[in-house]
Design a protein around this motif. Structure first.
Motif, PDB file in Angstrom:
ATOM      1  N   ASP A 165      -1.451  -4.249   4.053  1.00 36.41           N
ATOM      2  CA  ASP A 165      -1.697  -3.121   3.173  1.00 36.41           C
ATOM      3  C   ASP A 165      -1.218  -3.291   1.900  1.00 36.41           C
ATOM      4  O   ASP A 165       0.092  -3.157   1.226  1.00 36.41           O
ATOM      5  N   THR A 220      -2.461   3.598   1.605  1.00 34.77           N
ATOM      6  CA  THR A 220      -3.015   2.954   2.842  1.00 34.77           C
ATOM      7  C   THR A 220      -2.688   3.501   3.899  1.00 34.77           C
ATOM      8  O   THR A 220      -3.003   3.295   5.059  1.00 34.77           O
ATOM      9  N   THR A 221      -1.650   4.604   3.801  1.00 34.26           N
ATOM     10  CA  THR A 221      -0.852   4.966   5.003  1.00 34.26           C
ATOM     11  C   THR A 221      -0.903   6.804   4.630  1.00 34.26           C
ATOM     12  O   THR A 221      -0.194   6.920   3.620  1.00 34.26           O
ATOM     13  N   ARG A 262       5.282  -2.240   8.009  1.00 35.84           N
ATOM     14  CA  ARG A 262       4.499  -2.111   6.494  1.00 35.84           C
ATOM     15  C   ARG A 262       5.833  -1.406   5.479  1.00 35.84           C
ATOM     16  O   ARG A 262       6.862  -1.443   5.943  1.00 35.84           O
ATOM     17  N   THR A 278      -7.696   3.885   5.293  1.00 32.29           N
ATOM     18  CA  THR A 278      -6.480   4.633   5.376  1.00 32.29           C
ATOM     19  C   THR A 278      -5.837   4.659   6.860  1.00 32.29           C
ATOM     20  O   THR A 278      -6.531   5.398   7.450  1.00 32.29           O
ATOM     21  N   CYS A 305      -6.482  -2.433   3.378  1.00 33.00           N
ATOM     22  CA  CYS A 305      -6.214  -1.767   4.396  1.00 33.00           C
ATOM     23  C   CYS A 305      -5.903  -2.886   5.651  1.00 33.00           C
ATOM     24  O   CYS A 305      -7.017  -2.937   6.354  1.00 33.00           O
ATOM     25  N   GLY A 359       0.945  -1.066   0.146  1.00 37.68           N
ATOM     26  CA  GLY A 359      -0.029  -0.068   0.117  1.00 37.68           C
ATOM     27  C   GLY A 359       0.733   1.248   0.021  1.00 37.68           C
ATOM     28  O   GLY A 359       2.027   1.281   0.518  1.00 37.68           O
TER      29      GLY A 359
END
Length: 375
Positions: free
Chosen positions: A332, A81-82, A322, A104, A355, A58
């Motif tokens: 993600d 996603t972040t 992540r 997110t 997510c 992500g």
């Protein structure tokens, strides 16, 4: 790893995984609840045909300004996603957006530090964010730590802070073990941030490119730069006039190119916002894809641009769970058609987004906090 119930596991088959350096041969990725699982966890899992698409970690946008849940939905729809929020207040507003299942994930500076004499200070009058001098730096940082800020944002908007105030803010943040992110869209501000020992410099000079000395100092000081070229491009488009003095996108692009050539880490950040009275409002989600395109235009390879929005961004902000696709990491994920290593624009071809293991559902009006899901 202990696999969760099969009902909470998903197998994504026939996908080429971006491993941070290249695309792997077609294979399978297992989503085991909120994390990436192993092949041993695949039995009984729901199966999705990736149809030869590319599975990316992500994306991480390292510079945004949040509004509400619709902001998070917009980011998720684009595979972001972040996000790292660089100025939203009060803290209660930020807290209401944390930990939303299927949306997110966020980190935030809450309210940034700005001078009451600066354009930012005059325009926004941020509650709790005005710092009048070095003697007010410690109290400002103490309040951000107490309200749960994830890092300290400092806005060098000239005329505004003097060097002593920037130094005091950075020193106070570091005493608390807090990372500092400094707004520096002019060469003088860039140099002030470096003098103070800032960790991350955001934006790129729009007046003059950085010099070899500036670059050498950034490299020696382990600086990280999130240039927000999408915002720099938008500002020049909004207020610049061809052939007239004013902001120059070429100055920003040349600065990024020089920093990158020297090995200074470059992060992907858009400065997406919908604030009133600002020079430009890059759209949520979409503008990070534009940022990746502009980074390649400033000399990064497609692989380096993808890393700037995934593993490098995660590492530079301490998000160790992540940014890569491997067992045990946060699930993600962004599935796209096409090949973003061959053409970075393929990141826009969003097929599916997860997510923390929950597939994003555009039809879902809101998302609950984890504890609300169990009510």
């Amino acid at each position: 790893m202990n696999a969760g119930p099969a009902a909470h596991r998903t197998v994504v088959a026939d996908v080429r995984v971006f491993d941070g350096e290249k695309l792997l041969e077609p294979g399978t990725v297992v989503i085991d609840g909120p994390v990436i699982g192993t092949a041993a966890d695949a039995d009984g899992a729901r199966r999705i045909d990736g149809r030869g698409g590319v599975l990316l970690p992500g994306l991480i946008d390292t510079h945004v300004h949040l509004t509400d849940l619709s902001t998070l939905r917009a980011f998720a729809s684009y595979g972001v996603t972040t996000v790292l929020d660089m100025g939203t207040w009060p803290a209660e507003k930020v807290d209401a957006l944390r930990g939303r299942t299927g949306l997110t994930d966020i980190r935030s500076a809450t309210v940034g530090a700005t001078s009451p004499d600066s354009a930012h200070g005059q325009r926004l009058r941020p509650e709790g964010g005005l710092v009048g001098g070095p003697d007010e730096a410690e109290g400002y940082v103490d309040r951000r730590v107490a309200e749960g800020a994830d890092y300290i944002k400092i806005i060098i908007d000239l005329p505004g802070f003097d060097q002593a105030t920037v130094d005091a803010l950075v020193a106070a943040a570091h005493r608390h073990g807090m990372r500092t992110v400094v707004h520096a869209s002019s060469l003088e501000a860039f140099r002030m941030a470096q003098h103070a020992g800032a960790d991350v410099l955001t934006h790129a000079p729009l007046d003059r490119p950085v010099t070899e000395e500036d670059v050498a100092r950034a490299l020696a000081g382990d600086r990280v730069v999130s240039p927000t070229l999408a915002m720099m491009e938008a500002i020049v488009g909004a207020v610049g006039r061809p052939g007239a003095p004013g902001p120059s996108y070429e100055a920003a692009r040349a600065s990024v190119a020089a920093l990158h050539r020297a090995g200074v880490p470059i992060l992907a950040g858009s400065d997406a916002n919908d604030a009133k009275g600002v020079p430009a409002t890059p759209p949520f989600g979409d503008s990070l894809h534009r940022e990746l395109e502009l980074l390649t235009g400033a000399g990064l390879s497609t692989v380096e641009a993808l890393r700037a929005a995934t593993v490098v961004a995660a590492r530079c902000f301490g998000l160790t769970d992540r940014g890569v696709i491997e067992p045990g990491r946060r699930a993600d994920l962004l599935l796209v058609s096409g090949d973003p290593v061959a053409d970075i624009r393929a990141t826009r071809n969003v097929e599916r987004v997860w997510c923390a293991g929950v597939e994003f559902d555009a039809s879902r009006p809101n998302a609950s906090r984890p504890n609300e899901d169990r009510r």
